[in-house]
Design an enzyme around this catalytic site. Structure first.
Site, PDB file in Angstrom:
ATOM      1  N   GLY A  71       0.831  -1.211   0.000  1.00 42.90           N
ATOM      2  CA  GLY A  71       0.000   0.000   0.000  1.00 42.90           C
ATOM      3  C   GLY A  71       0.855   1.245   0.000  1.00 42.90           C
ATOM      4  N   ASN A  72       0.233   2.394   0.143  1.00 43.52           N
ATOM      5  CA  ASN A  72       0.993   3.645   0.219  1.00 43.52           C
ATOM      6  C   ASN A  72       0.350   4.582   1.234  1.00 43.52           C
ATOM      7  OD1 ASN A  72      -1.084   5.245  -1.158  1.00 43.52           O
ATOM      8  ND2 ASN A  72      -0.512   4.030  -2.954  1.00 43.52           N
ATOM      9  N   ALA A  73       0.975   5.743   1.430  1.00 41.44           N
ATOM     10  CA  ALA A  73       0.598   6.618   2.548  1.00 41.44           C
ATOM     11  C   ALA A  73      -0.518   7.604   2.198  1.00 41.44           C
ATOM     12  CB  ALA A  73       1.829   7.393   3.011  1.00 41.44           C
TER      13      ALA A  73
ATOM     14  N   ALA B 109      -3.721   7.609  -5.440  1.00 38.50           N
ATOM     15  CA  ALA B 109      -2.332   7.146  -5.486  1.00 38.50           C
ATOM     16  C   ALA B 109      -2.393   5.655  -5.813  1.00 38.50           C
ATOM     17  CB  ALA B 109      -1.654   7.381  -4.145  1.00 38.50           C
TER      18      ALA B 109
END
Ligand code: CTP
Length: 439
Positions: free
Chosen positions: A232-234, A300
């Site tokens: 995943g990402n932030a 994102a």
């Protein structure tokens, strides 16, 4: 910081296309409270403005005081509270409070209050104050769905908006009884942020996107490795949600495809589709892009996913080698949209906008990367944020540049977006998209 704020108020309030000066850190904010059950939330709105350092006066209507006592508003605002024009007559309060206000926010604005304001009534201190005010006025309606949809209310809202008053869209959700629908008061912090954003940029939200359909993606994607693990990402989803907020408040019909986000208030009036992975996002965008005027890819999207997703939790020491991870490339959804348009699958006039969160490196600035990305993706607009060290991701503020293609690489038009709340950044982006929309 004292700033010059440009007011794009379409009618007389605030003087048309004019400039007025305010001390942004010490505004005179007048909080009006109508007589609805949601009046109990207005205390939090008063808090929002006092904690931002503003001087707040509260004017409840008589019926608002049946829900919340004057003592609550006096304690929270630190200022005396009255409802009628016959108190404080020696200091001409009914004129002075409205004249001195830099911003008026009324929450909840009931159906009755909207009607009285639309008709220019001045039969209590609140309506009299609105009538003398020249500052931006933001109304946050709250009522039962039937009242909100009643033609009388629709006409009153249209009249008020035509006069340059910002009437926020109510939220959808649980109403006073067991019913739910459109008409719920948005959360106080959300109203405060929207009102401040309106003040920061325009003075009002104009219905400049009325009749337009906008598709916005927001948040990050999770690419499953097994039932409990993912890549995943932030991304928090804040910028995408802020874009949806601004587009809704400008009258657009908004389809919001939300990936994994922080716990954010759902933008009032937007239709939300929840997805988790890049491929789910691609499927949702493919389905919803037909018939829209613009697509804003603020999500994102993970570029890669695990090549295979295990049906059961992977075990260390088990059969699988967990020290390396085989990846498969995800589709580039933004580029896919541009190609679909090129192939005639979307109308030529559809505006396609992307985002670029860039850190820069020893050879290139974030802006260098953004120029190259705009060229590579072939979209009509790219919002570039410089990120890293906790900047932008998960924060309420952002800054960056809006890029639109020039006639050759290197000739892109670049507009700087100063450090502002993500709602204000969103309004810069929506402005730029409006300029690209036909008509
Ligand atoms: N994007 C997309 N599909 C992907 C990856 C990105 O639609 N698989 C979109 C994002 O929503 C964003 C834009 O493309 O609007 C740029 O995203 P970014 O991750 O910065 O671009 P990448 O092409 O992945 O470039 P980089 O190599 O810098 O990660």
């Amino acid at each position: 910081m004292t700033g010059l704020i440009r007011s794009r108020s379409p009618v007389g309030r605030g003087g048309g296309l004019g400039w007025f000066s305010v001390n942004e850190n010490n505004l005179n904010v007048l909080v009006g409270v109508g007589g609805g059950i949601a009046a109990y939330k207005s205390g939090a709105l008063v808090r929002y403005f006092t904690e931002a350092g503003h001087d707040v006066h509260v004017i409840p209507t008589e019926s608002a005081l049946r829900f919340v006592g004057a003592a609550t508003f006096e304690a929270l605002s630190g200022n005396p509270v009255s409802t009628t024009v016959f108190e404080g007559v020696d200091e001409v309060r009914h004129v002075r409070l409205g004249q001195d206000a830099d911003l008026i926010v009324i929450a909840p604005a009931t159906a009755d209050l909207l009607a009285r304001l639309a008709h220019g009534r001045a039969d209590d201190l609140l309506t009299a104050s609105v009538l003398v005010a020249t500052c931006p006025v933001v109304l946050a309606p709250a009522m039962h769905t039937e009242m909100w949809q009643n033609p009388a209310t629709r006409e009153n809202v249209a009249t008020l908006r035509r006069r340059g008053i910002t009437v926020l869209e109510p939220a959808h959700g649980r109403l006073t009884g067991t019913d739910s629908g459109a008409g719920r008061l948005p959360e106080p912090e959300h109203i405060g942020a929207l009102a401040t954003a309106a003040l920061d940029r325009f003075g009002v939200f104009r219905p400049s996107l009325a009749g337009r359909r906008i598709l916005i993606t927001a948040g990050g994607t999770h690419e499953a490795l097994d039932p409990v693990r993912y890549l995943g990402n932030a991304s928090s989803g804040r910028q995408g949600f802020a874009l949806a907020d601004v587009a809704v408040q400008r009258g657009a019909q908004v389809e919001l495809v939300a990936g994994v986000t922080d716990d954010l208030p759902v933008p009032s009036g937007a239709r939300v589709t929840r997805i988790r992975s890049a491929r789910e996002l691609e499927a949702a965008v493919e389905e919803l892009a037909g018939g829209v005027d613009a697509v804003i890819m603020a999500a994102a999207v993970a570029d890669f996913r695990p090549a295979s997703e295990a049906g059961a939790k992977l075990k260390k020491g088990g059969e699988d080698d967990l020290s390396t991870l085989a990846l498969a490339e995800n589709p580039d959804i933004l580029q896919g949209l541009v190609e679909r348009r090129r192939a005639g699958g979307l109308p030529e006039e559809v505006v396609i906008a992307g985002f670029a969160a860039e850190t820069g490196d020893e050879h290139h600035t974030p802006l260098d990367h953004a120029r190259a990305k705009l060229e590579r993706k072939g979209c009509d607009l790219l919002m570039c944020n410089a990120v890293g060290d906790g900047v932008v991701f998960g924060q309420n503020d952002s800054q960056g540049w809006i890029l639109t293609p020039g006639d050759r690489p290197g000739a892109e038009e670049v507009t700087e977006v100063p450090a502002s709340s993500k709602l204000v950044v969103a309004s810069y982006i929506v402005d730029a998209i409006e300029e690209l929309l036909p008509g």
